[in-house]
Motif scaffolding. Structure first.
Motif, PDB file in Angstrom:
ATOM      1  N   UNK A   1      -0.269 -89.558   1.848  1.00  0.00           N
ATOM      2  CA  UNK A   1       0.883 -89.610   0.945  1.00  0.00           C
ATOM      3  C   UNK A   1       1.529 -88.230   0.933  1.00  0.00           C
ATOM      4  N   UNK A   2       2.616 -88.090   1.663  1.00  0.00           N
ATOM      5  CA  UNK A   2       3.386 -86.847   1.674  1.00  0.00           C
ATOM      6  C   UNK A   2       4.810 -87.171   2.116  1.00  0.00           C
ATOM      7  N   UNK A   3       5.663 -86.176   2.034  1.00  0.00           N
ATOM      8  CA  UNK A   3       7.075 -86.412   2.347  1.00  0.00           C
ATOM      9  C   UNK A   3       7.287 -86.779   3.810  1.00  0.00           C
ATOM     10  N   UNK A   4       6.507 -86.197   4.706  1.00  0.00           N
ATOM     11  CA  UNK A   4       6.663 -86.494   6.128  1.00  0.00           C
ATOM     12  C   UNK A   4       6.360 -87.956   6.433  1.00  0.00           C
ATOM     13  N   UNK A   5       5.455 -88.548   5.667  1.00  0.00           N
ATOM     14  CA  UNK A   5       5.065 -89.937   5.894  1.00  0.00           C
ATOM     15  C   UNK A   5       6.241 -90.893   5.732  1.00  0.00           C
TER      16      UNK A   5
ATOM     17  N   UNK B   1       3.691-100.138   9.983  1.00  0.00           N
ATOM     18  CA  UNK B   1       2.906 -99.048  10.571  1.00  0.00           C
ATOM     19  C   UNK B   1       3.013 -97.822   9.675  1.00  0.00           C
ATOM     20  N   UNK B   2       4.188 -97.607   9.080  1.00  0.00           N
ATOM     21  CA  UNK B   2       4.321 -96.650   7.982  1.00  0.00           C
ATOM     22  C   UNK B   2       4.328 -97.459   6.689  1.00  0.00           C
ATOM     23  N   UNK B   3       4.250 -96.783   5.557  1.00  0.00           N
ATOM     24  CA  UNK B   3       4.188 -97.489   4.278  1.00  0.00           C
ATOM     25  C   UNK B   3       5.393 -98.408   4.093  1.00  0.00           C
ATOM     26  N   UNK B   4       5.109 -99.662   3.787  1.00  0.00           N
ATOM     27  CA  UNK B   4       6.140-100.668   3.523  1.00  0.00           C
ATOM     28  C   UNK B   4       6.181-100.905   2.019  1.00  0.00           C
ATOM     29  N   UNK B   5       7.256-100.443   1.384  1.00  0.00           N
ATOM     30  CA  UNK B   5       7.389-100.579  -0.067  1.00  0.00           C
ATOM     31  C   UNK B   5       8.252-101.777  -0.448  1.00  0.00           C
ATOM     32  N   UNK B   6       8.557-102.618   0.543  1.00  0.00           N
ATOM     33  CA  UNK B   6       9.243-103.875   0.273  1.00  0.00           C
ATOM     34  C   UNK B   6      10.709-103.716  -0.071  1.00  0.00           C
ATOM     35  N   UNK B   7      11.365-104.858  -0.218  1.00  0.00           N
ATOM     36  CA  UNK B   7      12.783-104.902  -0.555  1.00  0.00           C
ATOM     37  C   UNK B   7      13.022-105.636  -1.874  1.00  0.00           C
TER      38      UNK B   7
ATOM     39  N   UNK C   1       5.362 -81.777 -11.092  1.00  0.00           N
ATOM     40  CA  UNK C   1       4.593 -80.538 -11.155  1.00  0.00           C
ATOM     41  C   UNK C   1       4.301 -79.941  -9.798  1.00  0.00           C
ATOM     42  N   UNK C   2       5.222 -80.123  -8.852  1.00  0.00           N
ATOM     43  CA  UNK C   2       5.032 -79.549  -7.527  1.00  0.00           C
ATOM     44  C   UNK C   2       4.180 -80.388  -6.602  1.00  0.00           C
ATOM     45  N   UNK C   3       3.678 -81.516  -7.081  1.00  0.00           N
ATOM     46  CA  UNK C   3       2.862 -82.393  -6.238  1.00  0.00           C
ATOM     47  C   UNK C   3       3.618 -83.689  -5.960  1.00  0.00           C
ATOM     48  N   UNK C   4       3.239 -84.332  -4.874  1.00  0.00           N
ATOM     49  CA  UNK C   4       3.880 -85.578  -4.456  1.00  0.00           C
ATOM     50  C   UNK C   4       2.939 -86.737  -4.751  1.00  0.00           C
TER      51      UNK C   4
ATOM     52  N   UNK D   1      -0.404 -92.710  -7.357  1.00  0.00           N
ATOM     53  CA  UNK D   1      -1.520 -92.222  -6.546  1.00  0.00           C
ATOM     54  C   UNK D   1      -1.146 -90.887  -5.903  1.00  0.00           C
ATOM     55  N   UNK D   2      -2.047 -89.936  -6.018  1.00  0.00           N
ATOM     56  CA  UNK D   2      -1.834 -88.642  -5.363  1.00  0.00           C
ATOM     57  C   UNK D   2      -2.506 -88.599  -4.003  1.00  0.00           C
ATOM     58  N   UNK D   3      -3.453 -89.516  -3.787  1.00  0.00           N
ATOM     59  CA  UNK D   3      -4.190 -89.485  -2.524  1.00  0.00           C
ATOM     60  C   UNK D   3      -4.794 -90.846  -2.218  1.00  0.00           C
ATOM     61  N   UNK D   4      -4.699 -91.255  -0.956  1.00  0.00           N
ATOM     62  CA  UNK D   4      -5.448 -92.401  -0.434  1.00  0.00           C
ATOM     63  C   UNK D   4      -5.962 -91.983   0.940  1.00  0.00           C
ATOM     64  N   UNK D   5      -7.209 -92.277   1.229  1.00  0.00           N
ATOM     65  CA  UNK D   5      -7.806 -91.830   2.489  1.00  0.00           C
ATOM     66  C   UNK D   5      -8.726 -92.898   3.062  1.00  0.00           C
ATOM     67  N   UNK D   6      -8.915 -92.825   4.362  1.00  0.00           N
ATOM     68  CA  UNK D   6      -9.907 -93.641   5.062  1.00  0.00           C
ATOM     69  C   UNK D   6     -10.817 -92.671   5.802  1.00  0.00           C
TER      70      UNK D   6
END
Length: 430
Positions: free
Chosen positions: A271-275, A283-289, A301-304, A424-429
């Motif tokens: 989860x970052x701006x480049x994503x 393949x990239x995050x699909x937030x739907x329509x 607060x400076x975090x994404x 969410x500030x973080x999701x990881x595998x």
């Protein structure tokens, strides 16, 4: 006293000469006007038989051509009749470099069984003009019958370039042929940015093909997916189709060819701006329509963070992301920073195993924050209700034996005034 000799009068002579000159000019002017009229009439296709002896500059056989073509359209067998052949030959005698006249004579030869002779005449007409649709269509079918796929595509190319407004059936026929491996092999040379009909072809193929796999394979074989803004929607449809059909191996070869796509998109869920700057969902995050559920990248607060929400009385997927996990990966983890709930609202992470149809998928068990519950399918793992969990952190085991995994966030907005939500500030595998 000086006497002047009287000069003879020349007024009458001059008037006589001028009248003769005027008559000659008038006759020439009338003749030129008649010839100009005949020439203009010939250009417009008017049939003036009186001017036929003057040649094609002053006599048009266009009306004869039209009459001939209308006759063929009404009664195709007429092309084989001697009368038709005689008329076609006469047309050629007047217009030997007329592609339409050559085409009509070629149709006559074909109707009489001389296909080889007809082919030579059609090719001669094609050399004169590539704008005759009947000629191009005949040569396409002739090449296809003889197994000359490359030759057929050459004539497809000419027709599609010169007659873009009249060739939609051709482009659809070409799109359907993408299923054939030999057609794809011949089509690769036309997959380039300067091809004026590439966009029409790809759009037709996406619409007409039952599966997008042959079209994706064409781009892979061509080793490029041209950067054309008009193709962005089609590229997204191909990606989504490959995911739906679980063609992950082909997707991994096709996706890196796309403009504004990164090979690493399919292996990361960061989860970052480049994503969110490029790529193609899911393949990239699909937030739907949808307007009643979805997500957005937010800064605080400076975090994404990734905010996912669902309005009251809403049930469905708010976000999804495809990932091919590393071979050593065993779990999916998340960290949330905020959440809001309603009465009866609920939210779940769902991990679905994507494999070739017919292969059994093995479901894993959730740990800490999740479990394989009765609501899930055999090839998916669901978390516990994140809106009711005691902690904002959690993890769950990945489904085992999966080529790829679809990570989905399902939400039930419940009953209330405000959206049910999580940030969410973080999701990881890992």
């Amino acid at each position: 006293m000086v006497r002047f000799r009287k000069m003879p009068s020349i007024g009458i002579e001059w008037r006589r000469l001028l009248s003769i000159r005027g008559a000659v000019i008038a006759i020439l002017a009338i003749a030129l006007a008649v010839f100009a009229f005949a020439n203009a009439a010939s250009q417009l296709g008017a049939k003036l038989s009186a001017f036929k002896p003057l040649g094609p500059a002053f006599y048009s056989n266009r009306a004869d051509l039209v009459r001939l073509e209308v006759g063929i359209a009404k009664r195709p067998v007429a092309a084989g009749e001697q009368r038709f052949g005689a008329t076609a030959i006469e047309m050629l005698s007047w217009s030997p470099l007329n592609a339409r006249a050559l085409r009509n004579y070629a149709l006559h030869r074909e109707a009489q069984g001389d296909v080889a002779g007809a082919r030579k005449i059609f090719l001669a007409g094609d050399a004169i003009s590539r704008r005759d649709g009947v000629t191009q269509y005949w040569l396409i079918n002739d090449a296809a019958k003889r197994g000359n796929v490359s030759g057929a595509l050459d004539h497809f190319d000419r027709a599609l370039r010169t007659m873009p407004d009249a060739t939609q059936p051709m482009i659809e026929q070409l799109a359907v042929s993408t299923i054939l491996p030999e057609a794809r092999q011949a089509l690769t040379r036309f997959v380039r940015k300067d091809n004026p009909w590439l966009v029409r072809y790809v759009q037709a193929a996406v619409e007409k093909l039952p599966k997008v796999e042959p079209l994706a394979q064409l781009f892979v074989d061509a080793k490029q997916a041209p950067d054309l803004p008009a193709l962005n929607t089609s590229y997204g449809q191909i990606v989504d189709g490959l995911v739906s059909d679980q063609k992950t191996a082909l997707l991994q070869r096709f996706y890196p060819l796309l403009p504004k796509a990164d090979r690493g998109d399919i292996k990361s869920i960061a989860i970052n701006e480049d994503t969110f700057k490029g790529g193609y969902a899911p393949v990239v995050w699909d937030l739907g329509q949808s307007s009643d559920r979805g997500g957005a990248l937010i800064k605080s607060g400076g975090t994404v963070g990734l905010e996912l929400y669902g309005l009251p009385d809403t049930l469905g997927v708010a976000a999804r992301k495809l990932i091919i996990p590393p071979a050593s990966a065993q779990r999916f983890s998340w960290v949330a920073t905020d959440r809001g709930s309603n009465a009866d609202s609920a939210a779940f992470w769902v991990l679905s195993c994507l494999r070739d149809v017919g292969k059994a998928a093995v479901g894993g068990k959730a740990t800490v924050g999740g479990k394989a519950n009765g609501r899930g399918k055999a090839n998916e793992v669901r978390s516990t209700n994140l809106l009711a969990a005691k902690t904002l952190r959690g993890q769950m085991a990945l489904p085992k034996g999966c080529d790829s995994i679809m990570i989905s966030f399902e939400i039930d907005g419940g009953t209330g005034r405000d959206p049910a939500r999580m940030v969410f500030s973080s999701v990881t595998v890992d």
